[in-house]
Structure formats: C-alpha cells, structure tokens
Design a protein around this motif. Structure first.
Motif, mmCIF file in Angstrom:
data_model
loop_
_atom_site.group_PDB
_atom_site.id
_atom_site.type_symbol
_atom_site.label_atom_id
_atom_site.label_comp_id
_atom_site.label_asym_id
_atom_site.label_seq_id
_atom_site.Cartn_x
_atom_site.Cartn_y
_atom_site.Cartn_z
ATOM 1 N N TYR A 106 0.808 -1.216 0.000
ATOM 2 C CA TYR A 106 0.000 0.000 0.000
ATOM 3 C C TYR A 106 0.845 1.271 0.000
ATOM 4 O O TYR A 106 0.294 2.374 -0.025
ATOM 5 N N TYR A 110 -1.517 8.886 -2.639
ATOM 6 C CA TYR A 110 -2.971 8.797 -2.770
ATOM 7 C C TYR A 110 -3.581 10.196 -2.767
ATOM 8 O O TYR A 110 -3.056 11.113 -2.126
ATOM 9 N N SER A 196 -7.646 -3.350 0.080
ATOM 10 C CA SER A 196 -8.101 -3.982 -1.149
ATOM 11 C C SER A 196 -7.490 -5.366 -1.250
ATOM 12 O O SER A 196 -6.294 -5.553 -1.054
ATOM 13 N N LYS A 198 -7.749 -7.100 -4.011
ATOM 14 C CA LYS A 198 -7.498 -7.328 -5.429
ATOM 15 C C LYS A 198 -6.015 -7.140 -5.711
ATOM 16 O O LYS A 198 -5.282 -6.534 -4.934
ATOM 17 N N ARG A 200 -4.679 -5.334 -7.899
ATOM 18 C CA ARG A 200 -4.361 -3.952 -8.250
ATOM 19 C C ARG A 200 -5.155 -3.004 -7.345
ATOM 20 O O ARG A 200 -6.374 -3.069 -7.281
ATOM 21 N N ILE A 201 -4.432 -2.139 -6.630
ATOM 22 C CA ILE A 201 -5.082 -1.203 -5.718
ATOM 23 C C ILE A 201 -5.600 -0.009 -6.509
ATOM 24 O O ILE A 201 -4.876 0.585 -7.311
ATOM 25 N N THR A 202 -6.846 0.321 -6.314
ATOM 26 C CA THR A 202 -7.406 1.503 -6.968
ATOM 27 C C THR A 202 -7.952 2.481 -5.931
ATOM 28 O O THR A 202 -7.433 3.576 -5.771
ATOM 29 N N ARG A 203 -8.995 2.067 -5.206
ATOM 30 C CA ARG A 203 -9.598 2.952 -4.204
ATOM 31 C C ARG A 203 -9.882 2.187 -2.915
ATOM 32 O O ARG A 203 -10.271 1.018 -2.967
ATOM 33 N N GLU A 227 -7.660 7.288 -3.203
ATOM 34 C CA GLU A 227 -7.449 6.884 -4.600
ATOM 35 C C GLU A 227 -5.951 6.743 -4.857
ATOM 36 O O GLU A 227 -5.191 7.703 -4.710
ATOM 37 N N TYR A 228 -5.539 5.536 -5.218
ATOM 38 C CA TYR A 228 -4.113 5.250 -5.394
ATOM 39 C C TYR A 228 -3.585 5.920 -6.656
ATOM 40 O O TYR A 228 -4.166 5.804 -7.740
ATOM 41 N N ASP A 253 -14.924 12.392 -9.557
ATOM 42 C CA ASP A 253 -15.480 11.200 -10.202
ATOM 43 C C ASP A 253 -16.828 10.856 -9.576
ATOM 44 O O ASP A 253 -16.965 10.863 -8.346
ATOM 45 N N ASP A 273 -12.845 -1.149 -4.061
ATOM 46 C CA ASP A 273 -12.768 -1.233 -5.519
ATOM 47 C C ASP A 273 -11.471 -1.955 -5.886
ATOM 48 O O ASP A 273 -10.428 -1.547 -5.451
#
Length: 273
Positions: A106, A110, A196, A198, A200-203, A227-228, A253, A273
């Motif tokens: 992480y 951000y 997250s 997942k 891939r870290i997004t939000r 938000e990454y 967004d 996300d």
C-alpha cells in the motif's frame, strides 16, 4: 562453535522485530544468515566481526555456551540503553508494531477525498504519501490546502495549508492511521480504511474522525476515499489539485461522489474497488 553460535544469534535476534530487520541493518543476505541460525554454516571472520559489532559483543563471545552467553548479555546493558532512557511511548507501541501486518503493497501516493469537516457541503481533496521506514514502520504525510474566503484568489497568502504526520498499522484486515497537524500542533485525527484484496489497488473506503478547523473545533466523523496514484508521481501537479471542491464539480469522479454520500453507519460500509 557453530552449534552455540546459532543459538546465541537466535537469542540476539529475538530483541529485534524480525530476522529481516536484522539482515537489512547488517546488509547480509537473508538466505545466508538463515544458515548461520540453523548451524549449517559459520560466518567468515569478516562477517563474524560485523555481526559482533552490530550486537555489541566480541566475536569470540558468540561461540560461548548458550547459558553462559545469555548471562553475559543479560548483565551487559545494550548501547542504546546506555545512551538513552527508556521511552514509555515507544514501549507502549512496541507490542502493536510487532503484531501489525505488512503495509508494503500500500506504500505510495494517494488522493484522499473526504466531506470537509470545516466547510459542510464541500469535498476536500488531500495528498497522502505512505512510506516504509528502514526499521519496518509505516509513516505517512497528508497535505491539505483550503482557499481563504478573501479577495485576491491565486496568491500564496490566500491559501490555508495543513501538514499532517502520522503512523499506520494493519490489524485484522483494517488499516489504522493516526496523525497530528505538524504546523499548529493543535489537533489529531484517525482514519480507518478497509484494504483492497485485489491484485491492483485503486480505491480504499473508510472513515475519518477529527475536529473541524472552525472556531468551535467541533468533533466530526466522515466518509473517506483514498485513490491510489502510484509509488512515484509528479508531486507538483498532484498538489495543484489539493483544494476544496463543490459536490457537483465535474472533476470529482461520480463513483467517489457516490461513496462519500453513503451513510456512515450501515452494513457493507467498506466496500472496496
């Protein structure tokens, strides 16, 4: 000597957070150091002296029988103990540091989106940098900037700046972040994020609690979205986006706007996300 050496090294390493930390500070390959710990290999005279110097013992003492060695280091105060008194705050946090999970994936920059505590109805965008220290701790810096309600927009004195410094811990699948305002030293805040899972870290979603910057310093709690941006960014360009936005600003967004508008207490609060 190798048998006693392995046991004595394990005892010395037990005073550190992890074997990885010891290897990092010694600049010795982890796989090679594991052979020393398992008694499969003996350090060269050069590495043996480096290890002894690091732990504050003589090279020959590392090969003493384990019970004798344990008594020896128990009676000998460490270099740090001789130079500085015990820090009660550090001692308080030490069990937490040892129990916390890694936040390496992480680390990076951000944008933090939050409902502004001091200007209700506005969205505050901040810039956060989370990093890992050489000792394995996780620290972060959060930059805020709010425009004054006075004329002369665009000049440096028309902005109120805040710089928060804090520490982050990962406990039971939650990211806990505590910080303080380093310029005025008059407030602290806490943020809790859901990580997250997942690749891939997004939000990241969460909650932030603190106080408003208004005269009454009202305690408040709000939704927050991180938000990454990446591990390396154009910080100047990113900092230009740090400001207050109206909720309907097209630069926000729609997905982030929706997350911030959700109730702060309900099931499924922390979808990621």
């Amino acid at each position: 000597m190798s048998v006693h050496l392995a046991d004595n090294l394990k005892l010395l390493c037990s005073h550190y957070r992890s074997i990885a930390e010891v290897c990092r500070k010694l600049s010795i390959n982890r796989a090679q150091f594991n052979k020393y710990l398992n008694g499969q290999s003996r350090p060269t005279p050069y590495n043996l002296k480096r290890i002894g110097d690091f732990f504050g013992v003589e090279s020959y003492e590392l090969g003493l029988p384990s019970e004798q060695f344990a008594r020896l280091i128990g009676a000998r105060p460490s270099e740090d103990a001789r130079q500085a008194p015990t820090d009660p705050l550090a001692a308080l946090l030490q069990p937490l540091r040892e129990h916390a999970n890694s936040l390496s994936r992480y680390c990076g920059y951000y944008f933090e989106y939050a409902n502004c505590m001091s200007v209700p109805g506005s969205i505050l965008v901040s810039l956060v940098h989370l990093r890992e220290t050489p000792g394995g701790d996780y620290l972060f810096e959060r930059q805020e900037r709010q425009e004054r309600s006075s004329p002369g927009v665009g000049e440096a004195e028309d902005w109120v700046r805040c710089r928060y410094l804090g520490a982050a811990f990962c406990l039971q699948d939650r990211l806990f972040l505590v910080d303080y305002e380093s310029l005025t030293l008059n407030e602290m805040s806490q943020t809790i994020l859901i990580p997250s899972f997942k690749s891939r870290i997004t939000r990241l979603n969460g909650l932030k609690s603190g106080v408003s910057s208004g005269d009454r310093r009202t305690p408040a709690c709000t939704r927050v979205v991180w938000e990454y941006l990446g591990r390396e960014i154009n910080r100047i360009a990113a900092y230009r986006q740090v400001m207050l936005y109206s909720p309907d600003d097209p630069r926000i967004d729609p997905d982030i706007r929706e997350r911030l508008c959700q109730p702060t207490v309900r099931d499924g609060l922390f979808a990621v996300d």
